[in-house]
Enzyme design. Structure first.
Site, PDB file in Angstrom:
ATOM      1  N   SER A 159     -32.916  44.869 -63.543  1.00 28.70           N
ATOM      2  CA  SER A 159     -31.961  44.976 -64.649  1.00 28.70           C
ATOM      3  C   SER A 159     -30.959  46.091 -64.359  1.00 28.70           C
ATOM      4  O   SER A 159     -30.256  46.047 -63.355  1.00 28.70           O
ATOM      5  CB  SER A 159     -32.709  45.199 -65.959  1.00 28.70           C
ATOM      6  OG  SER A 159     -31.856  45.027 -67.069  1.00 28.70           O
ATOM      7  N   ASP A 243     -35.599  34.546 -68.669  1.00 27.16           N
ATOM      8  CA  ASP A 243     -35.102  35.872 -69.046  1.00 27.16           C
ATOM      9  C   ASP A 243     -34.410  35.807 -70.398  1.00 27.16           C
ATOM     10  O   ASP A 243     -33.420  35.103 -70.580  1.00 27.16           O
ATOM     11  CB  ASP A 243     -34.119  36.378 -67.980  1.00 27.16           C
ATOM     12  CG  ASP A 243     -33.808  37.855 -68.113  1.00 27.16           C
ATOM     13  OD1 ASP A 243     -33.807  38.366 -69.248  1.00 27.16           O
ATOM     14  OD2 ASP A 243     -33.552  38.502 -67.087  1.00 27.16           O
ATOM     15  N   HIS A 275     -37.704  38.656 -68.748  1.00 27.60           N
ATOM     16  CA  HIS A 275     -36.969  39.817 -68.242  1.00 27.60           C
ATOM     17  C   HIS A 275     -37.890  40.872 -67.640  1.00 27.60           C
ATOM     18  O   HIS A 275     -37.597  41.427 -66.584  1.00 27.60           O
ATOM     19  CB  HIS A 275     -36.139  40.438 -69.370  1.00 27.60           C
ATOM     20  CG  HIS A 275     -35.167  41.472 -68.889  1.00 27.60           C
ATOM     21  ND1 HIS A 275     -34.127  41.178 -68.027  1.00 27.60           N
ATOM     22  CD2 HIS A 275     -35.073  42.813 -69.134  1.00 27.60           C
ATOM     23  CE1 HIS A 275     -33.431  42.277 -67.763  1.00 27.60           C
ATOM     24  NE2 HIS A 275     -33.989  43.284 -68.414  1.00 27.60           N
TER      25      HIS A 275
END
Length: 315
Positions: A159, A243, A275
């Protein structure tokens, strides 16, 4: 009587003003979340809890900010590789220790975990400029160590950590052997439109349409899509198709941009990965994918195993 067009214009104007105020006043709090709701800034536990041997590392960023990190080895003389791990935007490095514990075992590696400024025990306040200096300090520390193979330093970022890692890899082509990105966004500019859809007409990355009049007010754009094509090292893209935070299309766009300039790019999808749990949902396939990537792009030096051939038999 106010016309419909006037009402519409007033509404659009209100959205722009509200979006501008939000970006200017709260953007760092939206992008960087060192403290999760209901928790404290301090680490809830250390690697000792998982029986991991580690060093407490203290560094100074180039602007003098004091930073904290953990350097974790599977065993004292582990020959490498060493993964420089960059976390997501929320919480601190302690919240990633269970994943790192499995990483050490499955990949037979060392892991260096940096607390960005403002996170964990590190001083300061997070910003793109500041974190860019922080991760450079971490890499500079690693390349000076004599107890690891400095030719086998690999960046792993998830991320926000992927955006951070891409910048560091681009800036250090001779110090970083490879880059691994997991569930990373194209840019914070694009993510603003994902999290607040009404803003997508006024803010966006280089590939978006619209006036993008709010872009100039974003202090931490983290435009990975504009960086990834400049990364020369091999890149592994790990994408969780479930995600719920970053649309999987972001990873596909990053891969397409990188692969247009770099033939050493690999893209792997995990159908049930979300995620934060792609490493768990992906199971053995996830870890084997990374292991093969490391074997190909960060192999040990031949002299490390002088008495064995490629299949491990004595010669």
């Amino acid at each position: 009587m106010v016309s419909y067009v006037s009402v519409l214009l007033y509404g659009v104007g209100g959205i722009v003003v509200a979006g501008l105020a939000l970006l200017v006043a709260l953007q760092e709090k939206l992008v960087y979340v060192p403290v999760l709701p209901g928790l404290t800034k301090s680490y809830p536990f250390t690697p000792d809890r998982l029986r991991l041997k580690y060093e407490d590392i203290w560094l100074n960023s180039s602007d003098g900010v004091r930073l904290h990190a953990w350097f974790i080895k599977l065993f004292p003389e582990c020959p490498g590789p060493t993964l420089l791990f960059f976390q997501e935007n929320a919480g601190n490095i302690a919240h990633r220790l269970e994943m790192v514990r499995i990483m050490l075992q499955r990949l037979q590696c060392n892991v260096f975990m940096l607390s960005y400024r403002g996170y964990g025990a590190s001083d300061g306040y997070p910003s793109q400029h500041g974190i860019t200096m922080d991760v450079q300090a971490a890499l500079d520390h690693l390349v000076q160590r004599i107890d690891i193979d400095t030719g086998r330093i690999i960046i792993f970022g998830r991320s926000l950590g992927g955006a951070v890692g891409a910048v560091l890899a681009k800036n250090n082509p001779d110090k970083v052997a490879a880059l691994i990105l997991e569930n990373t966004f194209t840019s914070i500019l694009d993510m603003a439109g994902v999290l607040l859809p009404v803003l997508k007409y006024f803010i966006g990355g280089s590939g978006s349409k619209g006036p993008k009049i709010l872009n100039r007010f974003v202090r931490s754009p983290w435009s990975t899509i504009d960086i990834i094509g400049q990364v020369k090292q091999p890149i592994l893209f790990l994408s969780g198709l479930q995600d719920e935070m970053v649309p999987p299309d972001h990873m596909r766009m990053l891969y397409a941009k990188a692969a247009a300039h770099n033939r050493q790019c690999i893209f792997v999808e995990f159908p049930t990965g979300m995620h934060m749990d792609t490493w768990l949902a992906g199971g053995d396939h996830y870890w084997r994918t990374i292991q093969l990537f490391l074997e190909q792009h960060a192999p040990p030096k031949k002299e490390d195993h002088p008495n064995h051939d490629a299949y491990g038999s004595n010669v």
